[in-house]
Write a protein that holds these residues in place. Structure first.
Motif, PDB file in Angstrom:
ATOM      1  N   PHE A 254       0.862  -1.179   0.000  1.00 48.12           N
ATOM      2  CA  PHE A 254       0.000   0.000   0.000  1.00 48.12           C
ATOM      3  C   PHE A 254       0.898   1.228   0.000  1.00 48.12           C
ATOM      4  O   PHE A 254       1.765   1.371   0.857  1.00 48.12           O
ATOM      5  CB  PHE A 254      -0.912  -0.013   1.227  1.00 48.12           C
ATOM      6  CG  PHE A 254      -1.910   1.117   1.277  1.00 48.12           C
ATOM      7  CD1 PHE A 254      -2.743   1.373   0.193  1.00 48.12           C
ATOM      8  CD2 PHE A 254      -2.021   1.914   2.398  1.00 48.12           C
ATOM      9  CE1 PHE A 254      -3.669   2.401   0.238  1.00 48.12           C
ATOM     10  CE2 PHE A 254      -2.948   2.947   2.462  1.00 48.12           C
ATOM     11  CZ  PHE A 254      -3.771   3.187   1.360  1.00 48.12           C
ATOM     12  N   THR A 255       0.701   2.109  -0.980  1.00 44.13           N
ATOM     13  CA  THR A 255       1.538   3.298  -1.124  1.00 44.13           C
ATOM     14  C   THR A 255       0.775   4.534  -0.676  1.00 44.13           C
ATOM     15  O   THR A 255      -0.359   4.757  -1.097  1.00 44.13           O
ATOM     16  CB  THR A 255       2.004   3.475  -2.582  1.00 44.13           C
ATOM     17  OG1 THR A 255       2.762   2.320  -2.969  1.00 44.13           O
ATOM     18  CG2 THR A 255       2.889   4.720  -2.720  1.00 44.13           C
ATOM     19  N   VAL A 256       1.404   5.312   0.175  1.00 44.03           N
ATOM     20  CA  VAL A 256       0.802   6.527   0.718  1.00 44.03           C
ATOM     21  C   VAL A 256       1.772   7.684   0.506  1.00 44.03           C
ATOM     22  O   VAL A 256       2.980   7.534   0.738  1.00 44.03           O
ATOM     23  CB  VAL A 256       0.499   6.374   2.228  1.00 44.03           C
ATOM     24  CG1 VAL A 256      -0.142   7.643   2.781  1.00 44.03           C
ATOM     25  CG2 VAL A 256      -0.399   5.177   2.471  1.00 44.03           C
ATOM     26  N   GLN A 257       1.243   8.806   0.062  1.00 39.49           N
ATOM     27  CA  GLN A 257       2.077   9.991  -0.146  1.00 39.49           C
ATOM     28  C   GLN A 257       2.180  10.793   1.150  1.00 39.49           C
ATOM     29  O   GLN A 257       1.167  11.127   1.774  1.00 39.49           O
ATOM     30  CB  GLN A 257       1.480  10.874  -1.244  1.00 39.49           C
ATOM     31  CG  GLN A 257       2.327  12.088  -1.613  1.00 39.49           C
ATOM     32  CD  GLN A 257       3.502  11.733  -2.509  1.00 39.49           C
ATOM     33  OE1 GLN A 257       3.657  10.586  -2.907  1.00 39.49           O
ATOM     34  NE2 GLN A 257       4.323  12.711  -2.828  1.00 39.49           N
ATOM     35  N   ALA A 258       3.410  11.076   1.554  1.00 37.69           N
ATOM     36  CA  ALA A 258       3.647  11.986   2.676  1.00 37.69           C
ATOM     37  C   ALA A 258       3.921  13.377   2.103  1.00 37.69           C
ATOM     38  O   ALA A 258       4.641  13.521   1.118  1.00 37.69           O
ATOM     39  CB  ALA A 258       4.825  11.519   3.504  1.00 37.69           C
ATOM     40  N   GLU A 259       3.323  14.386   2.717  1.00 39.98           N
ATOM     41  CA  GLU A 259       3.548  15.761   2.276  1.00 39.98           C
ATOM     42  C   GLU A 259       3.567  16.675   3.500  1.00 39.98           C
ATOM     43  O   GLU A 259       2.619  16.686   4.293  1.00 39.98           O
ATOM     44  CB  GLU A 259       2.469  16.227   1.304  1.00 39.98           C
ATOM     45  CG  GLU A 259       2.699  17.652   0.808  1.00 39.98           C
ATOM     46  CD  GLU A 259       1.645  18.103  -0.184  1.00 39.98           C
ATOM     47  OE1 GLU A 259       1.486  19.318  -0.355  1.00 39.98           O
ATOM     48  OE2 GLU A 259       0.974  17.233  -0.791  1.00 39.98           O
ATOM     49  N   PHE A 260       4.647  17.406   3.658  1.00 41.70           N
ATOM     50  CA  PHE A 260       4.818  18.294   4.798  1.00 41.70           C
ATOM     51  C   PHE A 260       5.124  19.704   4.301  1.00 41.70           C
ATOM     52  O   PHE A 260       5.821  19.886   3.299  1.00 41.70           O
ATOM     53  CB  PHE A 260       5.970  17.830   5.686  1.00 41.70           C
ATOM     54  CG  PHE A 260       5.841  16.412   6.155  1.00 41.70           C
ATOM     55  CD1 PHE A 260       5.109  16.109   7.286  1.00 41.70           C
ATOM     56  CD2 PHE A 260       6.456  15.376   5.458  1.00 41.70           C
ATOM     57  CE1 PHE A 260       4.982  14.799   7.721  1.00 41.70           C
ATOM     58  CE2 PHE A 260       6.337  14.067   5.891  1.00 41.70           C
ATOM     59  CZ  PHE A 260       5.599  13.783   7.022  1.00 41.70           C
ATOM     60  N   LEU A 261       4.639  20.675   5.033  1.00 40.86           N
ATOM     61  CA  LEU A 261       4.965  22.073   4.789  1.00 40.86           C
ATOM     62  C   LEU A 261       5.875  22.534   5.919  1.00 40.86           C
ATOM     63  O   LEU A 261       5.484  22.490   7.090  1.00 40.86           O
ATOM     64  CB  LEU A 261       3.694  22.921   4.745  1.00 40.86           C
ATOM     65  CG  LEU A 261       3.866  24.385   4.315  1.00 40.86           C
ATOM     66  CD1 LEU A 261       4.332  24.468   2.867  1.00 40.86           C
ATOM     67  CD2 LEU A 261       2.568  25.150   4.510  1.00 40.86           C
ATOM     68  N   ILE A 262       7.091  22.937   5.575  1.00 40.64           N
ATOM     69  CA  ILE A 262       8.040  23.437   6.559  1.00 40.64           C
ATOM     70  C   ILE A 262       8.121  24.949   6.407  1.00 40.64           C
ATOM     71  O   ILE A 262       8.625  25.466   5.406  1.00 40.64           O
ATOM     72  CB  ILE A 262       9.430  22.802   6.393  1.00 40.64           C
ATOM     73  CG1 ILE A 262       9.334  21.282   6.511  1.00 40.64           C
ATOM     74  CG2 ILE A 262      10.406  23.353   7.426  1.00 40.64           C
ATOM     75  CD1 ILE A 262      10.660  20.567   6.368  1.00 40.64           C
ATOM     76  N   SER A 263       7.597  25.658   7.390  1.00 43.24           N
ATOM     77  CA  SER A 263       7.561  27.117   7.358  1.00 43.24           C
ATOM     78  C   SER A 263       8.566  27.646   8.371  1.00 43.24           C
ATOM     79  O   SER A 263       8.538  27.277   9.548  1.00 43.24           O
ATOM     80  CB  SER A 263       6.161  27.629   7.710  1.00 43.24           C
ATOM     81  OG  SER A 263       5.181  27.080   6.842  1.00 43.24           O
ATOM     82  N   VAL A 264       9.477  28.491   7.896  1.00 41.67           N
ATOM     83  CA  VAL A 264      10.502  29.080   8.752  1.00 41.67           C
ATOM     84  C   VAL A 264      10.151  30.543   8.966  1.00 41.67           C
ATOM     85  O   VAL A 264      10.002  31.306   8.009  1.00 41.67           O
ATOM     86  CB  VAL A 264      11.911  28.954   8.116  1.00 41.67           C
ATOM     87  CG1 VAL A 264      12.966  29.526   9.059  1.00 41.67           C
ATOM     88  CG2 VAL A 264      12.214  27.498   7.790  1.00 41.67           C
TER      89      VAL A 264
END
Length: 272
Positions: A254-264
């Motif tokens: 099972f393939t799942v997409q990880a997506e993160f927003l890194i705000s500095v």
């Protein structure tokens, strides 16, 4: 120089043999795992607040399997940019994965981690991080001395912008990690009739956006235990139908997409 302040009277806390103590005599004992409980009884909404042992154990095992290492690497790059040494704080440090990773790769830096969960700090303390101090505390009232920190990191944890502003040095950076719009969307589509995209974070009051990066990568689950740990460490565990769960864990892959927003973020000029 100490970093903690007394949660009762706000005086600096000195390190003593058994824990921490202020000039007024308020004393806080250090647990055998190395953390100090600085959360007062009137700051709790329950007897044992924060994530429970099962959720924390699942997250520890999932993270140690390396699924979120690309995220840890990008947080490291943002922490290291512009500074060979300093003091960093992980708010909502949980079982200590990110704090431990950062200090392993930033040998001239010192760190601190807070979390409201006693169970989390027990696990974090077992990592034996030589250059880190750990305390049980609320993110809304953090018992740390103002203006000490060069970097403050928060990964998927509640924040209080005013507290972060108080603790951060004027030229410091606040690194906020939130879900990207399509984080774990394939998994959400299996659970909800209509899976919603994550809303993106807004700039906290008192800060300006310095830099923003999106980190995306696929996660392929061929091990049912790893997928079970992902489910157990997220709010999905409370929404998941038993039949859907059984079907997911029975899949060979099972393939799942990880997506993160890194705000500095940096402090806004003149506190505007």
């Amino acid at each position: 120089m100490g970093i903690w302040q007394c949660p009762v009277c706000a005086a600096p806390l000195d390190i003593i043999e058994t824990g921490l103590c202020c000039s007024s005599g308020h004393q806080f004992d250090r647990a055998k795992e190395g953390y100090t409980n600085l959360l007062l009884a009137n700051q709790k909404r329950s007897a044992d607040p924060g994530d429970n042992r099962d959720m924390l154990s699942a997250r520890r095992d999932f993270l140690q399997a390396g699924y979120y290492q690309p995220l840890a690497e990008e947080i490291l790059a943002q922490c290291a940019a512009g500074g060979d040494e300093g003091l960093l704080l992980d708010i909502g440090c949980g079982e200590g994965y990110y704090l431990d990773y950062l200090l392993q790769h930033l040998p001239q830096w010192r760190g601190a981690g807070i979390d409201i969960s006693r169970q989390a700090l027990r696990l974090a303390g077992k990592r034996k991080m030589a250059r880190a101090q750990l305390g049980i505390a609320s993110s809304k009232r953090i018992p740390l001395i103002s203006g000490l920190f060069d970097r403050i990191v928060t990964v998927f944890a509640p924040i209080d912008a005013a507290e972060i502003h108080r603790l951060l040095k004027d030229q410091g950076k606040f690194i906020l990690v939130t879900p990207g719009a399509e984080h774990l969307h394939e998994l959400k589509a299996e659970i909800y009739q209509q899976a919603q995209l994550h809303e993106l974070a807004e700039t906290p009051l008192g800060f300006v956006l310095y830099q923003q990066e999106t980190v995306q990568f696929p996660m392929v689950f061929a091990n049912a235990k790893d997928l079970e740990n992902l489910l157990a460490m997220t709010p999905f565990v409370y929404k998941l139908d038993a039949k859907v769960r059984e079907g997911l864990l029975a899949r060979k892959s099972f393939t799942v997409q990880a997506e993160f927003l890194i705000s500095v973020y940096q402090k806004a000029p003149n506190d505007e």
